[in-house]
Write a protein that holds these residues in place. Structure first.
Motif, PDB file in Angstrom:
ATOM      1  N   GLU A 152     -12.664 -21.394  -4.425  1.00 54.15           N
ATOM      2  CA  GLU A 152     -13.207 -21.413  -5.847  1.00 54.15           C
ATOM      3  C   GLU A 152     -12.270 -22.072  -6.505  1.00 54.15           C
ATOM      4  O   GLU A 152     -11.071 -21.609  -6.788  1.00 54.15           O
ATOM      5  N   ASP A 194      -9.789 -15.838 -19.235  1.00 54.81           N
ATOM      6  CA  ASP A 194     -10.303 -14.879 -19.983  1.00 54.81           C
ATOM      7  C   ASP A 194      -9.994 -14.924 -21.486  1.00 54.81           C
ATOM      8  O   ASP A 194     -10.676 -14.486 -22.324  1.00 54.81           O
ATOM      9  N   ASP A 210     -16.512 -27.397 -18.779  1.00 55.85           N
ATOM     10  CA  ASP A 210     -16.933 -27.089 -17.653  1.00 55.85           C
ATOM     11  C   ASP A 210     -17.143 -28.643 -17.010  1.00 55.85           C
ATOM     12  O   ASP A 210     -16.953 -28.765 -15.693  1.00 55.85           O
ATOM     13  N   SER A 236     -20.973 -22.242 -17.057  1.00 56.36           N
ATOM     14  CA  SER A 236     -21.274 -21.140 -18.082  1.00 56.36           C
ATOM     15  C   SER A 236     -22.774 -21.254 -18.134  1.00 56.36           C
ATOM     16  O   SER A 236     -23.364 -22.253 -17.995  1.00 56.36           O
ATOM     17  N   VAL A 253     -11.087  -8.416  -3.235  1.00 50.70           N
ATOM     18  CA  VAL A 253     -10.459  -7.652  -2.108  1.00 50.70           C
ATOM     19  C   VAL A 253      -9.191  -7.407  -2.277  1.00 50.70           C
ATOM     20  O   VAL A 253      -8.262  -8.623  -2.372  1.00 50.70           O
ATOM     21  N   GLU A 254      -8.588  -6.130  -2.581  1.00 51.21           N
ATOM     22  CA  GLU A 254      -7.100  -6.134  -2.532  1.00 51.21           C
ATOM     23  C   GLU A 254      -6.395  -5.174  -1.419  1.00 51.21           C
ATOM     24  O   GLU A 254      -5.047  -5.448  -1.320  1.00 51.21           O
TER      25      GLU A 254
HETATM   26  P1  C2E Z   1     -14.592 -14.956 -11.930  1.00 49.71           P
HETATM   27  O1  C2E Z   1     -15.469 -16.159 -11.669  1.00 49.71           O
HETATM   28  O2  C2E Z   1     -14.987 -13.573 -11.312  1.00 49.71           O
HETATM   29  O3  C2E Z   1     -13.244 -15.367 -11.144  1.00 49.71           O
HETATM   30  C1  C2E Z   1     -12.437 -14.468 -10.425  1.00 49.71           C
HETATM   31  C2  C2E Z   1     -11.562 -13.924 -11.233  1.00 49.71           C
HETATM   32  O4  C2E Z   1     -10.724 -12.708 -10.648  1.00 49.71           O
HETATM   33  C3  C2E Z   1     -10.260 -14.838 -11.295  1.00 49.71           C
HETATM   34  O5  C2E Z   1      -9.748 -14.564 -12.517  1.00 49.71           O
HETATM   35  C4  C2E Z   1      -9.424 -14.366 -10.302  1.00 49.71           C
HETATM   36  O6  C2E Z   1      -7.993 -14.936 -10.601  1.00 49.71           O
HETATM   37  C5  C2E Z   1      -9.468 -13.076 -10.216  1.00 49.71           C
HETATM   38  N1  C2E Z   1      -9.093 -12.457  -9.010  1.00 49.71           N
HETATM   39  C6  C2E Z   1      -9.229 -13.035  -7.706  1.00 49.71           C
HETATM   40  N2  C2E Z   1      -8.846 -12.267  -6.740  1.00 49.71           N
HETATM   41  C7  C2E Z   1      -8.623 -11.023  -7.503  1.00 49.71           C
HETATM   42  C8  C2E Z   1      -8.331  -9.564  -7.081  1.00 49.71           C
HETATM   43  O7  C2E Z   1      -7.943  -9.337  -5.762  1.00 49.71           O
HETATM   44  N3  C2E Z   1      -8.249  -8.649  -8.130  1.00 49.71           N
HETATM   45  C9  C2E Z   1      -8.238  -8.963  -9.120  1.00 49.71           C
HETATM   46  N4  C2E Z   1      -8.112  -7.777 -10.006  1.00 49.71           N
HETATM   47  N5  C2E Z   1      -8.757  -9.851  -9.710  1.00 49.71           N
HETATM   48  C10 C2E Z   1      -9.023 -11.008  -8.930  1.00 49.71           C
HETATM   49  P2  C2E Z   1      -9.392 -15.875 -13.794  1.00 49.71           P
HETATM   50  O8  C2E Z   1      -8.879 -17.133 -12.880  1.00 49.71           O
HETATM   51  O9  C2E Z   1      -8.387 -15.642 -14.663  1.00 49.71           O
HETATM   52  O10 C2E Z   1     -10.808 -16.252 -14.238  1.00 49.71           O
HETATM   53  C11 C2E Z   1     -11.442 -15.272 -15.016  1.00 49.71           C
HETATM   54  C12 C2E Z   1     -12.850 -15.873 -15.206  1.00 49.71           C
HETATM   55  O11 C2E Z   1     -12.874 -16.917 -16.042  1.00 49.71           O
HETATM   56  C13 C2E Z   1     -13.800 -16.071 -14.091  1.00 49.71           C
HETATM   57  O12 C2E Z   1     -14.148 -14.845 -13.615  1.00 49.71           O
HETATM   58  C14 C2E Z   1     -14.910 -17.026 -14.604  1.00 49.71           C
HETATM   59  O13 C2E Z   1     -15.990 -16.087 -15.265  1.00 49.71           O
HETATM   60  C15 C2E Z   1     -14.306 -17.727 -15.725  1.00 49.71           C
HETATM   61  N6  C2E Z   1     -13.851 -18.930 -15.360  1.00 49.71           N
HETATM   62  C16 C2E Z   1     -12.719 -19.422 -14.693  1.00 49.71           C
HETATM   63  N7  C2E Z   1     -12.787 -20.790 -14.681  1.00 49.71           N
HETATM   64  C17 C2E Z   1     -13.888 -21.317 -15.639  1.00 49.71           C
HETATM   65  C18 C2E Z   1     -14.565 -22.377 -15.547  1.00 49.71           C
HETATM   66  O14 C2E Z   1     -14.007 -23.510 -15.210  1.00 49.71           O
HETATM   67  N8  C2E Z   1     -15.562 -22.416 -16.279  1.00 49.71           N
HETATM   68  C19 C2E Z   1     -16.201 -21.330 -16.966  1.00 49.71           C
HETATM   69  N9  C2E Z   1     -17.305 -21.541 -17.500  1.00 49.71           N
HETATM   70  N10 C2E Z   1     -15.702 -20.130 -16.659  1.00 49.71           N
HETATM   71  C20 C2E Z   1     -14.583 -20.182 -15.915  1.00 49.71           C
END
Ligand code: C2E
Ligand code: CA
Ligand code: CA
Length: 277
Positions: free
Chosen positions: A58, A74, A90, A118, A237-238
């Motif tokens: 991803e 975030d 995006d 989005s 999954v942690e």
């Molecule tokens: P998401 O799509 O649900 O992405 C997974 C988020 O969970 C990622 O945070 C990832 O680093 C985090 N994560 C992965 N494994 C674990 C784990 O084992 N435990 C925990 N607690 N967290 C884990 P990230 O990278 O900070 O992204 C946050 C959100 O931002 C994403 O949630 C997604 O909704 C959004 N996002 C990220 N990149 C893009 C993008 O290019 N475009 C748009 N529109 N949204 C994005």
């Protein structure tokens, strides 16, 4: 005197004003970052829970700062959405994702890579057309690309979005429903979702060890998915306990810190080379 008078609309205390200014400053800097094409992507592996082998990646956007640190999405995705920059963001991430698929191919790594869209993107006809054009111009095999989108209220209300997701799937692009089980996604709705994969939200995975309710929810999502032929990916999954529980429930793919955090592209290539059959 306006001081302390919160009912006066012209008055903003320092306390009230700071976050607005901060957000405005972030938006201005984000506009600049888009002009400079300076946003990066990190890749997080999706793995086979049984073997730990690579099942996909991803792409997650990262905003590099002058001091070498990164701002996490975030903190700026909501600002980009409200400030009208999310579509452009995006598309830049999609562009980077397509380039990365090319690079992985050159390294002999043939695994799908997902990008996040989005829900706002899918409403905008010109955005959707640009997306399709970028995908076909890239010349990559569309089955190596996946789109992840959270199910929003909008998707329940408009058939148009389902039609667009279906159009992508007809091209061979995978469609994942992100954060499944939260927000607006209803289980009844599962019968007519235009998607190939459901991603079980990490809040359920997180609670599984303490709460039998969470286990039951995950179990139900997995049963319904089998019934309606969706692939399932468990997010966040942690622990090995979570991995085993998921396997027992019949979930075969997962993603999370147990396997790997999101990695810079070069490190992800190394990871892939060490975790492929
Ligand atoms: P998401 O799509 O649900 O992405 C997974 C988020 O969970 C990622 O945070 C990832 O680093 C985090 N994560 C992965 N494994 C674990 C784990 O084992 N435990 C925990 N607690 N967290 C884990 P990230 O990278 O900070 O992204 C946050 C959100 O931002 C994403 O949630 C997604 O909704 C959004 N996002 C990220 N990149 C893009 C993008 O290019 N475009 C748009 N529109 N949204 C994005
Ligand atoms: Ca996602
Ligand atoms: Ca998610």
């Amino acid at each position: 005197q306006a001081r302390e008078n919160r009912s006066n609309p012209l008055f903003f205390s320092h306390y009230d004003q700071a976050p607005i200014l901060e957000r405005y400053a972030l938006l201005t800097r984000l506009r600049q970052a888009l002009d400079d094409h300076s946003l990066d992507i990190f890749l997080q592996p999706k793995v086979e829970l049984e073997t730990g082998l690579l099942a996909g990646f991803e792409a997650l956007v990262r905003w590099p700062q002058a001091d070498g640190s990164y701002i996490r999405p975030d903190q700026f995705i909501p600002i980009a959405e409200h400030g009208g920059l999310i579509g452009e963001l995006d598309l830049q991430v999609l562009d980077k994702t397509l380039q990365t698929i090319q690079l992985l191919q050159e390294q002999g790594i043939h695994t799908p890579v997902a990008f996040n869209a989005s829900p706002l993107d899918l409403f905008e006809p010109s955005h959707f057309e640009t997306m399709l054009r970028m995908i076909s111009d890239s010349g990559i095999n569309p089955t190596l690309l996946e789109l992840e989108v959270t199910e929003s209220r909008a998707m329940e209300e408009y058939d148009m979005i389902s039609e667009r997701l279906q159009q992508l799937m007809d091209m061979g692009v995978g469609v994942s429903i992100d954060d499944f089980g939260t927000g607006y996604s209803s289980l009844g709705h599962i019968t007519h979702l235009a998607a190939s994969t459901l991603k079980i939200d990490r809040s359920f995975v997180f609670r599984m060890e303490e709460s039998t309710d969470a286990v039951h929810v995950v179990d139900m999502i997995l049963r319904l998915s089998r019934r309606f032929s969706f692939k399932v990916v468990a997010e966040g999954v942690e622990t090995d306990t979570q991995r085993k529980l998921l396997l027992e429930l019949g979930c075969s793919i997962g993603q999370g810190y147990l396997f790997s955090p999101p990695l810079p592209v070069n490190d992800a290539v190394d990871w892939a080379l060490h975790h492929s059959s």
